[in-house]
Scaffold this motif. Structure first.
Motif, short mmCIF file in Angstrom:
data_model
loop_
_atom_site.label_atom_id
_atom_site.label_comp_id
_atom_site.label_asym_id
_atom_site.label_seq_id
_atom_site.Cartn_x
_atom_site.Cartn_y
_atom_site.Cartn_z
N ALA A 16 -3.61 -2.54 -8.55
CA ALA A 16 -4.46 -1.84 -9.32
C ALA A 16 -4.41 -1.84 -10.66
O ALA A 16 -5.35 -1.55 -11.67
CB ALA A 16 -4.54 -0.23 -8.96
N ALA A 17 -3.38 -2.42 -11.07
CA ALA A 17 -3.03 -2.64 -12.61
C ALA A 17 -3.12 -4.16 -12.90
O ALA A 17 -2.44 -4.46 -14.13
CB ALA A 17 -1.76 -2.07 -12.89
N GLY A 18 -3.53 -5.06 -12.07
CA GLY A 18 -3.80 -6.34 -12.17
C GLY A 18 -2.61 -7.23 -11.76
O GLY A 18 -2.59 -8.44 -11.95
N GLY A 19 -1.93 -6.70 -10.84
CA GLY A 19 -0.64 -7.39 -10.34
C GLY A 19 -1.04 -8.41 -9.15
O GLY A 19 -2.33 -8.17 -8.65
N PRO A 20 -0.83 -9.52 -8.92
CA PRO A 20 -1.02 -10.44 -7.73
C PRO A 20 -0.57 -9.90 -6.65
O PRO A 20 -0.84 -10.90 -5.65
CB PRO A 20 -0.09 -11.75 -8.57
CG PRO A 20 1.27 -11.24 -8.99
CD PRO A 20 0.73 -9.81 -9.74
N GLY A 21 -0.29 -8.94 -6.21
CA GLY A 21 0.33 -8.62 -4.75
C GLY A 21 1.73 -9.15 -4.62
O GLY A 21 2.46 -8.48 -5.64
N VAL A 22 2.09 -9.51 -3.41
CA VAL A 22 3.59 -10.01 -3.20
C VAL A 22 3.54 -11.39 -3.82
O VAL A 22 3.05 -12.52 -3.13
CB VAL A 22 3.74 -10.09 -1.64
CG1 VAL A 22 5.11 -10.64 -1.35
CG2 VAL A 22 3.66 -8.42 -1.34
N VAL A 23 4.50 -11.68 -4.56
CA VAL A 23 4.85 -12.86 -5.12
C VAL A 23 6.08 -13.51 -4.34
O VAL A 23 7.22 -12.94 -4.47
CB VAL A 23 5.08 -12.96 -6.63
CG1 VAL A 23 5.65 -14.16 -7.44
CG2 VAL A 23 3.74 -12.42 -7.47
N THR A 24 6.25 -14.74 -4.22
CA THR A 24 7.18 -15.62 -3.82
C THR A 24 7.71 -16.37 -4.84
O THR A 24 7.04 -17.12 -5.62
CB THR A 24 7.01 -16.53 -2.51
OG1 THR A 24 6.40 -15.57 -1.41
CG2 THR A 24 8.18 -17.03 -1.96
N VAL A 40 0.23 -13.28 -2.83
CA VAL A 40 -0.77 -12.95 -1.78
C VAL A 40 -1.09 -11.68 -2.14
O VAL A 40 -0.17 -10.55 -2.34
CB VAL A 40 0.11 -12.99 -0.57
CG1 VAL A 40 -0.71 -12.59 0.68
CG2 VAL A 40 0.50 -14.67 -0.12
N ASP A 41 -2.36 -11.27 -2.40
CA ASP A 41 -3.03 -10.10 -2.67
C ASP A 41 -3.72 -9.52 -1.49
O ASP A 41 -4.88 -8.39 -1.70
CB ASP A 41 -3.90 -10.32 -3.65
CG ASP A 41 -5.16 -11.11 -3.30
OD1 ASP A 41 -5.25 -11.61 -2.31
OD2 ASP A 41 -5.90 -11.20 -4.24
N GLY A 42 -3.31 -9.35 -0.27
CA GLY A 42 -3.98 -8.84 0.78
C GLY A 42 -3.80 -7.43 0.95
O GLY A 42 -4.56 -6.79 1.92
N VAL A 43 -3.03 -6.77 0.37
CA VAL A 43 -2.45 -5.39 0.49
C VAL A 43 -2.66 -4.60 -1.03
O VAL A 43 -2.14 -5.27 -2.00
CB VAL A 43 -1.16 -5.21 0.99
CG1 VAL A 43 -0.73 -3.72 0.95
CG2 VAL A 43 -1.15 -5.75 2.49
N LEU A 44 -3.14 -3.53 -0.96
CA LEU A 44 -3.30 -2.78 -2.22
C LEU A 44 -1.74 -2.21 -2.65
O LEU A 44 -1.17 -1.65 -1.84
CB LEU A 44 -4.30 -1.76 -2.31
CG LEU A 44 -5.79 -2.03 -1.93
CD1 LEU A 44 -6.57 -0.79 -1.66
CD2 LEU A 44 -6.24 -2.76 -3.15
#
Length: 344
Positions: A16-24, A40-44
């Motif tokens: 919600a603040a522009g993050g990419p989701g979960v980063v590896t 991977v941005d499949g989850v808020l």
């Protein structure tokens, strides 16, 4: 868990603040540096992460009003969702951990702790099997009108689930049986302290609670046999009283138990404590800049301290002096709205 001989780091963020989701990210073999591989941005708002013991599955809260948890399969340089996020039956989950075949989530908004069963293949059951609702309040007029569970984790013995509640100034020790949590004991901390997160001494005899509303660490004696916690002292995380709200956040203890570090968001600093008297006493060694803005979480791995700086959008890492415990900044990597780092 290493893939192709390389260690991995997983970074949560606020979408919600522009993050990419979960980063590896890849971890360098010499120096602890991070290199982003994928996102991977499949989850808020996957703000907090936990890795399964075998390293094959990564779990993330979805820190939203609806409240959910998701499972990802770790696949080389990325992760893949194993299915849609699962409701936790509570709002604003801020932390999760694994215990006896279940994911436990601390739900800040609703002041509860949820239990979600984990299947044999690492996937999640369709919904939470139990929601333990906290009750109570604290003296802070704005922040403590009701319960706000901020963290839940197993104790070092694995017998107990311990939850930290900012809204009620207390820690609850719970037993997990048949997929349900039952409160064994509730321990009151200092009124108005606002406990946020807890870290255990590696010897298992002490626990340290970082407080958000009062910038302190509470030293507690922990008895795993009895499931009891006894608060002993409060220790300021800053050398001088702050002129405004300081908002301490993360806490971590060195694997050898000699040092403890905290992060304070309002001051953008890391505080270093020497752990003395076999864990019973803390001595403030000093404070250093966190290398960014609004340090939300700390992680220690292989001699390096990692800081997720939420508002500056980066993860910084520090080499730690073995004699003093003082961190020296060694590098950073950009991750928008970074919220936590875990290693596998």
């Amino acid at each position: 868990m290493a893939h192709g001989g390389r260690r991995r780091a997983f970074i949560g963020s606020f979408t919600a603040a522009g993050g990419p989701g979960v980063v590896t990210a890849a971890v360098s073999e010499d120096g602890g540096g991070l290199t982003v591989l994928s996102g991977v941005d499949g989850v808020l708002d996957p703000s907090y992460l936990a890795l399964s013991r075998d390293g094959g599955t990564l779990y993330a809260v979805s820190e939203t009003a609806e409240g959910a948890v998701a499972a990802y399969r770790v696949k080389g340089e990325t992760v893949e969702l194993t299915g849609p996020p699962v409701s936790v039956g509570g709002s604003g989950p801020t932390h999760l951990s694994l215990l006896d075949g279940h994911v436990l989530t601390a739900n800040y908004g609703s002041g509860s702790v949820s239990t979600v069963p984990v299947r044999a293949d690492g996937r999640l059951a369709p919904a939470a099997s139990d929601v333990l609702r906290h009750t109570g309040s604290g003296p802070h007029e704005r922040r403590q009108r009701g319960p706000h569970a901020h963290q839940v984790q197993p104790d070092p013995s694995g017998r107990w689930a311990v939850s930290v509640d900012l809204g009620t100034d207390s820690v609850r020790v719970c037993a997990l049986a048949d997929g349900r949590l039952a409160v064994h004991r509730e321990i009151a901390l200092w009124p108005g302290s606002g406990p946020r997160h807890m870290a255990f001494h590696p010897d298992g005899g002490y626990a340290y609670v970082v407080n958000e509303l009062r910038p302190t660490v509470t030293v507690c004696r922990w008895d795993a046999a009895e499931g009891s916690l006894k608060p002993l002292t409060e220790n300021p995380v800053l050398p001088d009283a702050p002129a405004h709200d300081a908002y301490p956040s993360g806490i971590v203890v060195a694997p050898d138990g000699r040092f403890l570090w905290t992060a304070t968001r309002g001051e953008d600093v890391l505080s270093v404590f020497a752990v003395e008297a076999d864990g019973e006493r803390l001595r403030l060694v000093g404070c250093v800049p966190c290398g960014g803005h609004w340090p939300r979480a700390l992680t220690f791995s292989d001699g390096f301290l990692y800081v997720a700086n939420e508002r500056s959008g980066d993860v910084t890492w520090f080499a730690v002096d073995e004699e003093t415990g003082l961190p020296a900044r060694a590098g950073k990597v950009a991750v928008a709205a970074a919220s936590c780092v875990v290693f596998g």
